[in-house]
Write an enzyme that holds these catalytic residues in place. Structure first.
Site, short mmCIF file in Angstrom:
data_model
loop_
_atom_site.label_atom_id
_atom_site.label_comp_id
_atom_site.label_asym_id
_atom_site.label_seq_id
_atom_site.Cartn_x
_atom_site.Cartn_y
_atom_site.Cartn_z
N LYS A 202 0.81 -1.13 -0.01
CA LYS A 202 -0.10 -0.04 0.08
C LYS A 202 0.77 1.23 0.01
CE LYS A 202 -2.34 2.58 3.11
NZ LYS A 202 -2.11 3.95 2.34
N GLY A 255 4.79 4.69 10.09
CA GLY A 255 3.99 5.81 10.44
C GLY A 255 3.65 6.05 11.98
N SER A 256 2.53 6.46 11.99
CA SER A 256 2.35 6.90 13.43
C SER A 256 2.00 5.83 14.46
CB SER A 256 1.06 7.92 13.61
OG SER A 256 -0.17 7.17 13.42
N VAL A 257 2.41 6.19 15.82
CA VAL A 257 2.04 5.34 16.84
C VAL A 257 0.79 4.88 16.72
CG1 VAL A 257 2.30 5.02 19.26
CG2 VAL A 257 4.07 6.13 18.07
N PRO A 258 -0.37 5.48 16.90
CA PRO A 258 -1.65 5.20 17.02
C PRO A 258 -2.08 4.20 16.11
CG PRO A 258 -1.66 7.54 17.29
CD PRO A 258 -0.42 7.10 16.89
N THR A 259 -1.85 4.46 14.89
CA THR A 259 -1.77 3.40 13.35
C THR A 259 -1.21 2.32 13.89
OG1 THR A 259 -2.13 5.51 12.22
CG2 THR A 259 -1.99 3.56 11.20
N GLU A 283 7.78 1.20 12.38
CA GLU A 283 8.77 2.35 12.55
C GLU A 283 7.98 3.60 12.79
OE1 GLU A 283 12.14 4.14 10.21
OE2 GLU A 283 10.71 5.67 11.11
N GLU A 417 5.96 14.33 19.33
CA GLU A 417 6.54 14.43 17.78
C GLU A 417 5.57 15.49 17.13
OE1 GLU A 417 5.96 10.99 15.07
OE2 GLU A 417 8.33 11.43 14.34
N SER A 483 21.22 8.92 8.29
CA SER A 483 22.01 7.59 8.44
C SER A 483 22.07 6.99 6.96
CB SER A 483 20.97 6.51 9.13
OG SER A 483 19.72 6.33 8.65
C1 LIG Z 1 10.12 -1.93 6.83
O1 LIG Z 1 9.99 -0.57 7.19
C2 LIG Z 1 11.04 0.24 7.27
C3 LIG Z 1 10.79 1.64 7.50
O2 LIG Z 1 10.15 1.66 8.75
C4 LIG Z 1 11.97 -0.02 6.07
O3 LIG Z 1 12.91 0.74 5.99
C5 LIG Z 1 12.09 -1.41 5.61
O4 LIG Z 1 12.88 -1.63 4.58
C6 LIG Z 1 10.91 -2.40 5.75
N1 LIG Z 1 11.00 -3.48 5.89
C7 LIG Z 1 11.06 -4.55 4.75
C8 LIG Z 1 11.05 -5.76 4.73
O5 LIG Z 1 11.02 -3.96 3.61
C1 LIG Z 2 8.24 8.88 7.63
O1 LIG Z 2 6.86 9.41 8.18
C2 LIG Z 2 6.24 8.84 8.64
C3 LIG Z 2 4.94 9.46 8.95
O2 LIG Z 2 4.22 9.33 7.90
C4 LIG Z 2 7.18 8.58 10.10
O3 LIG Z 2 6.32 8.01 11.09
C5 LIG Z 2 8.37 8.16 9.99
O4 LIG Z 2 8.94 8.08 11.06
C6 LIG Z 2 9.15 8.80 8.68
N1 LIG Z 2 10.36 7.89 8.43
C7 LIG Z 2 11.32 8.55 8.24
C8 LIG Z 2 12.55 7.51 7.83
O5 LIG Z 2 11.55 9.98 7.89
#
Ligand SMILES: *[C@@H]1O[C@H](CO)[C@@H](O)[C@H](O)[C@H]1NC(C)=O
Ligand SMILES: *[C@@H]1O[C@H](CO)[C@@H](O)[C@H](O)[C@H]1NC(C)=O
Ligand SMILES: *[C@@H]1O[C@H](CO)[C@@H](O)[C@H](O)[C@H]1NC(C)=O
Length: 533
Positions: A202, A255-259, A283, A417, A483
């Site tokens: 998605k 995305g966000s913690v709540p989601t 993340e 955040e 990074s």
């Molecule tokens: C899972 O999400 C992270 C970012 O949060 C991304 O960098 C990573 O590649 C993703 N995992 C896979 C298996 O693609």
């Molecule tokens: C990208 O944006 C999402 C919110 O949509 C946030 O939760 C995430 O930490 C961000 N990831 C990076 C690598 O900046």
């Protein structure tokens, strides 16, 4: 495998010429982006548009939301294709990613960059480090790690051999991508596929154009149909459909913690349905700190903080958003921050400011949220706006880079955040730095990135101990962001996520379900043990 070099885009360079042409090609255009299930392009009635954040009247893409039926159809088609894909040698699957990396590095670089710039409002350098360098690195390094993983094998004993087979997960992986990194979208879908999984991707509504370009490149480089299904969708509709399927084997979320919590709870509620315990990786952002000690080098504090707090409008999970400065250094740091601040431009990334300076811009979703924080800063007696503070949504979503000083280190603005170009500074009495270190550790629920600026070796050591759990990516005398794949594998714990460190060698393991095979070469001829005879 080496990190992809970051190009300079200097006046007169070939890459600059190609990029300008690619931007020109997109000017005023609306790309049509269907859902793709297998080889079939599907249009549902639920039509949506991706608008250029810098110019609302430019529709960058027309796409449609997959409905529940289409998502379920995609699940079944994926699961049917899984077995054959998983049986392919990993080297064959890896070739697809190596090839895609070469294509993005070469002939399609300008296209993917331009789509990231126009669609996600990145400046050229921000697009280059994301949609070119990071994505290419993810593809190449993960492919290398996947191949190397095969050589991690158990030991043999005399008369038998042991083999570890790195199978994909049995079922499908759901990948929910964010808007802010084209690279994350590609990796989110690409890496599980590399490991023998089938994936429902998605993409983010606001990164549609660049995501579709990456999807098409993967297909052109040999990815068979049904391995990655391209499914723009409403978040909750997608979440409900995937978590309701018995075949769910993993979720990778950004995305966000709540989601994220909502998805995790849904998985918990449906646990009795599933054939496997789904893997959940997520993340969810941060509240990243810069701690400045009196022994710090002021110039690197100032330059690092400007880049970390304001690049891409602070819309990176690693952006610095709280800073702790000793009173002895504050007048000088403040003055230098303000002098750089004056030179920063806010505007349309594809126009006049393209090749220089820094553009601060905020997306549609975040604009309202950030405006609230700015209003809050204007009305709170604890807070004083030192620079910026204004925003404007007439033509696009623009927010000024903003620096705020707080009297209270526990103000909400130091905890939550913001995800925008807002930096809050707490000035502390220089002798209290130990208290401040503990304060940093306990102020916010997040623990993603953080940086310590100090020349004093003892302070660096002390800070590392106190802040051991405060950041998954920790920097000494460097900014909290930026990074690089394979150099600083990325992720944080606490509310920041599951800390699986994409970009590192262990990450690919997350998307496998190993099978261990013991084969004995000497027949068993006795059932009694020696003590029994
Ligand atoms: C899972 O999400 C992270 C970012 O949060 C991304 O960098 C990573 O590649 C993703 N995992 C896979 C298996 O693609
Ligand atoms: C990208 O944006 C999402 C919110 O949509 C946030 O939760 C995430 O930490 C961000 N990831 C990076 C690598 O900046
Ligand atoms: C904004 O987009 C519209 C529609 O594509 C276009 O006609 C107009 O020139 C753009 N405005 C600017 C300032 O680029």
């Amino acid at each position: 495998v080496k990190n992809e070099p970051i190009l300079g885009f200097k006046e007169g360079s070939q890459e600059r010429k190609e990029l300008l042409q690619a931007l020109q090609n997109l000017h005023g255009k609306t790309e049509e982006i269907p859902c793709v299930v297998g080889d079939e392009q599907v249009w549902t009635k639920d039509i949506r548009y991706q608008l250029s954040p810098c110019n609302h009247s430019h529709k960058v893409a027309k796409f449609c939301y997959a409905d529940k039926e289409l998502i379920n159809k995609a699940i079944l088609a994926s699961v049917a294709a899984r077995r054959e894909w998983d049986l392919k040698p990993v080297q064959d699957r890896a070739q697809i990613l190596f090839k895609a990396a070469d294509v993005i590095s070469g002939p399609r670089r300008a296209e993917v960059l331009a789509k990231t710039m126009i669609g996600q409002a990145k400046t050229v350098i921000q697009a280059e480090i994301d949609a070119a360098a990071e994505l290419i690195d993810f593809f190449r390094f993960n492919a290398k790690h996947a191949i190397e993983l095969q050589s991690q094998q158990p030991i043999d004993a005399p008369g038998s051999t042991n083999t570890m087979l790195y199978r994909g997960l049995e079922g499908f992986v759901a990948a929910v991508a964010p808007f802010n990194f084209t690279a994350i979208g590609g990796n989110l879908a690409g890496t599980p596929a590399l490991m023998g999984n089938v994936v429902l991707w998605k993409p983010s509504d606001t990164a549609m154009s660049a995501s579709y370009a990456v999807y098409k490149i993967l297909r052109e480089c040999g990815l068979p149909p049904n391995i990655i299904q391209f499914l723009p969708a409403d978040g909750p509709v997608f979440g409900d459909a995937v978590t309701a399927s018995e075949h769910l084997a993993g979720i990778n979320f950004t995305g966000s913690v709540p989601t994220f919590k909502r998805l995790w709870k849904q998985v918990g509620e449906n646990l009795d349905k599933y054939k496997n315990f789904p893997r959940i990786a997520g993340e969810c952002g941060g509240k990243n700190f810069h701690f400045v000690h009196k022994s710090a080098d002021v110039q690197s504090v100032v330059m690092g903080t400007i880049r970390s707090a304001f690049e891409y409008g602070g819309q990176k999970c690693s952006a610095c958003s709280r800073m702790y400065v000793p009173d002895s250094l504050w007048p000088q740091i403040k003055q230098e921050l303000l002098s750089v601040h004056k030179q920063m431009k806010v505007g349309d990334v594809s126009k006049e400011y393209l090749f220089w300076g820094k553009i601060t811009f905020v997306s549609l979703q975040s604009f309202g949220r950030i405006k609230k924080w700015l209003d809050y800063a204007k009305s709170s007696p604890n807070l004083k706006i030192v620079a910026g503070g204004n925003c404007d949504d007439q033509k696009g979503y623009f927010v000024e880079p903003t620096i705020i000083e707080t009297k209270d280190p526990q103000d909400n603005i130091m905890k939550e955040e913001i995800f925008g170009p807002v930096l809050t500074v707490y000035v502390y009495p220089e002798e209290n730095y130990k208290t401040v270190l503990s304060l940093i550790d306990s102020t916010s629920p997040y623990a993603l990135t953080g940086a310590v600026f100090a020349q004093d070796k003892n302070v660096i050591e002390e800070a590392a101990k106190v802040l051991r759990n405060a950041a998954g990516n920790y920097y000494v005398n460097d900014k909290s962001t930026g990074s690089i794949v394979a150099q600083q594998p990325f992720g944080g714990a606490r509310a920041s996520g599951t800390n699986d460190k994409p970009g590192g060698p262990h990450y690919v393991l997350r998307w496998t379900s190993p099978q261990v095979v013991k084969e004995t070469h000497v027949p068993l001829t006795e059932w009694k043990y020696s003590y029994m005879t």
